[in-house]
Design a protein around this motif. Structure first.
Motif, PDB file in Angstrom:
ATOM      1  N   ASP A 165       0.870  -1.169   0.000  1.00  0.00           N
ATOM      2  CA  ASP A 165       0.000   0.000   0.000  1.00  0.00           C
ATOM      3  C   ASP A 165       0.912   1.226   0.000  1.00  0.00           C
ATOM      4  O   ASP A 165       1.485   1.593   1.019  1.00  0.00           O
ATOM      5  N   PHE A 166       1.056   1.838  -1.145  1.00  0.00           N
ATOM      6  CA  PHE A 166       2.005   2.942  -1.310  1.00  0.00           C
ATOM      7  C   PHE A 166       1.352   4.324  -1.212  1.00  0.00           C
ATOM      8  O   PHE A 166       1.979   5.336  -1.540  1.00  0.00           O
ATOM      9  N   ARG A 167       0.121   4.374  -0.757  1.00  0.00           N
ATOM     10  CA  ARG A 167      -0.555   5.657  -0.624  1.00  0.00           C
ATOM     11  C   ARG A 167       0.065   6.495   0.485  1.00  0.00           C
ATOM     12  O   ARG A 167       0.474   5.980   1.522  1.00  0.00           O
ATOM     13  N   GLU A 168       0.116   7.805   0.270  1.00  0.00           N
ATOM     14  CA  GLU A 168       0.559   8.726   1.301  1.00  0.00           C
ATOM     15  C   GLU A 168      -0.648   9.094   2.172  1.00  0.00           C
ATOM     16  O   GLU A 168      -1.800   8.908   1.755  1.00  0.00           O
ATOM     17  N   PRO A 169      -0.406   9.607   3.386  1.00  0.00           N
ATOM     18  CA  PRO A 169      -1.539   9.968   4.254  1.00  0.00           C
ATOM     19  C   PRO A 169      -2.490  10.935   3.564  1.00  0.00           C
ATOM     20  O   PRO A 169      -2.063  11.912   2.946  1.00  0.00           O
ATOM     21  N   GLY A 170      -3.780  10.663   3.669  1.00  0.00           N
ATOM     22  CA  GLY A 170      -4.785  11.542   3.099  1.00  0.00           C
ATOM     23  C   GLY A 170      -5.221  12.600   4.097  1.00  0.00           C
ATOM     24  O   GLY A 170      -4.907  12.526   5.284  1.00  0.00           O
ATOM     25  N   LYS A 171      -5.947  13.588   3.612  1.00  0.00           N
ATOM     26  CA  LYS A 171      -6.407  14.674   4.474  1.00  0.00           C
ATOM     27  C   LYS A 171      -7.446  14.150   5.456  1.00  0.00           C
ATOM     28  O   LYS A 171      -8.453  13.565   5.056  1.00  0.00           O
ATOM     29  N   ILE A 172      -7.160  14.330   6.752  1.00  0.00           N
ATOM     30  CA  ILE A 172      -8.039  13.796   7.790  1.00  0.00           C
ATOM     31  C   ILE A 172      -8.490  14.917   8.718  1.00  0.00           C
ATOM     32  O   ILE A 172      -8.062  16.061   8.595  1.00  0.00           O
ATOM     33  N   ASP A 173      -9.355  14.561   9.671  1.00  0.00           N
ATOM     34  CA  ASP A 173      -9.891  15.510  10.636  1.00  0.00           C
ATOM     35  C   ASP A 173      -8.752  16.035  11.513  1.00  0.00           C
ATOM     36  O   ASP A 173      -8.214  15.310  12.352  1.00  0.00           O
ATOM     37  N   LEU A 174      -8.391  17.288  11.344  1.00  0.00           N
ATOM     38  CA  LEU A 174      -7.249  17.868  12.039  1.00  0.00           C
ATOM     39  C   LEU A 174      -7.493  17.986  13.543  1.00  0.00           C
ATOM     40  O   LEU A 174      -6.605  17.671  14.353  1.00  0.00           O
ATOM     41  N   GLU A 175      -8.674  18.415  13.932  1.00  0.00           N
ATOM     42  CA  GLU A 175      -8.967  18.607  15.353  1.00  0.00           C
ATOM     43  C   GLU A 175      -8.893  17.277  16.102  1.00  0.00           C
ATOM     44  O   GLU A 175      -8.281  17.189  17.175  1.00  0.00           O
ATOM     45  N   ARG A 190       5.798  17.381  10.512  1.00  0.00           N
ATOM     46  CA  ARG A 190       5.422  15.976  10.651  1.00  0.00           C
ATOM     47  C   ARG A 190       3.922  15.854  10.906  1.00  0.00           C
ATOM     48  O   ARG A 190       3.248  15.008  10.327  1.00  0.00           O
ATOM     49  N   PHE A 191       3.386  16.696  11.787  1.00  0.00           N
ATOM     50  CA  PHE A 191       1.945  16.717  12.009  1.00  0.00           C
ATOM     51  C   PHE A 191       1.215  17.037  10.703  1.00  0.00           C
ATOM     52  O   PHE A 191       0.184  16.442  10.392  1.00  0.00           O
ATOM     53  N   ALA A 192       1.750  17.991   9.949  1.00  0.00           N
ATOM     54  CA  ALA A 192       1.138  18.372   8.673  1.00  0.00           C
ATOM     55  C   ALA A 192       1.094  17.187   7.725  1.00  0.00           C
ATOM     56  O   ALA A 192       0.059  16.880   7.120  1.00  0.00           O
ATOM     57  N   TYR A 193       2.217  16.492   7.582  1.00  0.00           N
ATOM     58  CA  TYR A 193       2.300  15.339   6.677  1.00  0.00           C
ATOM     59  C   TYR A 193       1.308  14.248   7.079  1.00  0.00           C
ATOM     60  O   TYR A 193       0.596  13.689   6.232  1.00  0.00           O
ATOM     61  N   LEU A 194       1.244  13.947   8.373  1.00  0.00           N
ATOM     62  CA  LEU A 194       0.377  12.859   8.843  1.00  0.00           C
ATOM     63  C   LEU A 194      -1.104  13.195   8.748  1.00  0.00           C
ATOM     64  O   LEU A 194      -1.948  12.299   8.794  1.00  0.00           O
ATOM     65  N   THR A 195      -1.426  14.472   8.620  1.00  0.00           N
ATOM     66  CA  THR A 195      -2.824  14.867   8.439  1.00  0.00           C
ATOM     67  C   THR A 195      -3.138  15.173   6.975  1.00  0.00           C
ATOM     68  O   THR A 195      -4.211  15.686   6.656  1.00  0.00           O
ATOM     69  N   GLY A 196      -2.189  14.883   6.089  1.00  0.00           N
ATOM     70  CA  GLY A 196      -2.421  15.036   4.659  1.00  0.00           C
ATOM     71  C   GLY A 196      -2.403  16.466   4.172  1.00  0.00           C
ATOM     72  O   GLY A 196      -3.117  16.822   3.232  1.00  0.00           O
ATOM     73  N   ARG A 197      -1.540  17.298   4.770  1.00  0.00           N
ATOM     74  CA  ARG A 197      -1.508  18.716   4.422  1.00  0.00           C
ATOM     75  C   ARG A 197      -0.076  19.209   4.213  1.00  0.00           C
ATOM     76  O   ARG A 197       0.865  18.644   4.778  1.00  0.00           O
ATOM     77  N   SER A 198       0.052  20.269   3.446  1.00  0.00           N
ATOM     78  CA  SER A 198       1.316  20.988   3.410  1.00  0.00           C
ATOM     79  C   SER A 198       1.427  21.742   4.729  1.00  0.00           C
ATOM     80  O   SER A 198       0.436  21.930   5.449  1.00  0.00           O
ATOM     81  N   LEU A 199       2.637  22.203   5.056  1.00  0.00           N
ATOM     82  CA  LEU A 199       2.815  22.926   6.307  1.00  0.00           C
ATOM     83  C   LEU A 199       1.987  24.211   6.328  1.00  0.00           C
ATOM     84  O   LEU A 199       1.368  24.546   7.348  1.00  0.00           O
TER      85      LEU A 199
END
Length: 269
Positions: A165-175, A190-199
């Protein structure tokens, strides 16, 4: 926090004597491990996993985890691990035609693998490579990585849904994510990447949701949690500061006193 990732040696050996060690890591690549002796406890935002002597595990990539390494009765903690990075997995996938099935990937951060003599024998065979001081040849490391993949697929074919599964983290509920993971001491990127966002998007979304900056919110939220653990749970400040995401005790004590007007060591339970 340090990253647990592909390093100069893709085969790693951990050996500690006498004392327990704890900390936290960002697991950047899949890690296939065997608990030779001692006990390893891993925790993420959702669950705690305990591995004893003889247990096999696969830690999935892109995970924030806290760990406790305990030598136990014989006074020795030993693990042997193989890092399975994306480059070698993609190459293997192309060569052998393995693909993850849509919807087939488990959400578990850490997988306790079935007891398999093949897996154990393979990992035991790596000990001579890592117990000496000589760095393993690059080509040999790659060969052992590929062998590890083959062994895993032979023992548990369904692991293809994790490994390939080569997908990168997708945009998730930030709160929700931040309220569950604020106690991990990682950089904002790192938090940005794991929540599917640019910094930049992470900072913008964060301030829209929490009405303050990420750094200020993290400091206040960690101090609130520390106050609760000391006051209500009776924990010592020396145990709490790492648990709540602070790098050192002096910085934690200074920030705590500034916010609450009293040093954490003087907080009455």
């Amino acid at each position: 926090m340090t990253d647990l990732k592909t390093n100069p040696s893709r085969i790693a050996y951990s050996c500690y004597y006498a004392r327990t060690r704890d900390g936290e890591q960002f697991v950047q690549e899949h890690v296939f491990s065997y608990q030779v002796t001692g006990r390893l406890t891993l925790s993420n935002a959702d669950k705690t996993y305990v591995f004893n002597e003889g247990d096999l595990r696969l830690i999935r990539r892109n995970q924030l985890v806290k760990f406790i390494k305990e030598p136990l009765n014989d006074g020795v903690f030993k693990t042997i691990s193989v890092y399975l990075d994306q480059e070698v997995l993609k190459s293997f996938s192309l060569e052998y035609g393995y693909q993850a099935e849509t919807g087939g990937n488990t959400g578990e951060a850490v997988l306790k693998l079935k007891t398999a003599p093949l897996c154990k024998s393979f990992l035991d065979s790596l000990l001579p490579y890592v117990q000496g001081d000589q760095l393993i040849n690059e080509d040999l490391q790659r060969l052992k990585q590929r062998e590890a993949i083959m062994v895993l697929l032979q023992a548990q074919p369904e692991l293809k849904n994790v490994l390939f599964d080569f997908r990168e983290p997708g945009k998730i509920d930030l709160e929700e994510f931040m309220n569950r993971n604020f106690h991990f001491n990682v950089q904002l990127k790192r938090f940005a990447y794991l929540t599917g966002r640019s910094l930049a998007t992470f900072k913008r979304d964060f301030e829209h949701i929490f009405h303050t900056s990420p750094s200020r919110w993290l400091l206040q939220r960690r101090l609130q949690e520390a106050h609760f653990l000391i006051r209500e749970k009776g924990k010592a400040p020396s145990d709490v500061y790492l648990e709540t995401g602070f790098e050192d005790l002096s910085h934690f004590s200074f920030a705590f006193k500034k916010m609450y007007g009293v040093a954490p060591s003087r907080l009455v339970s």
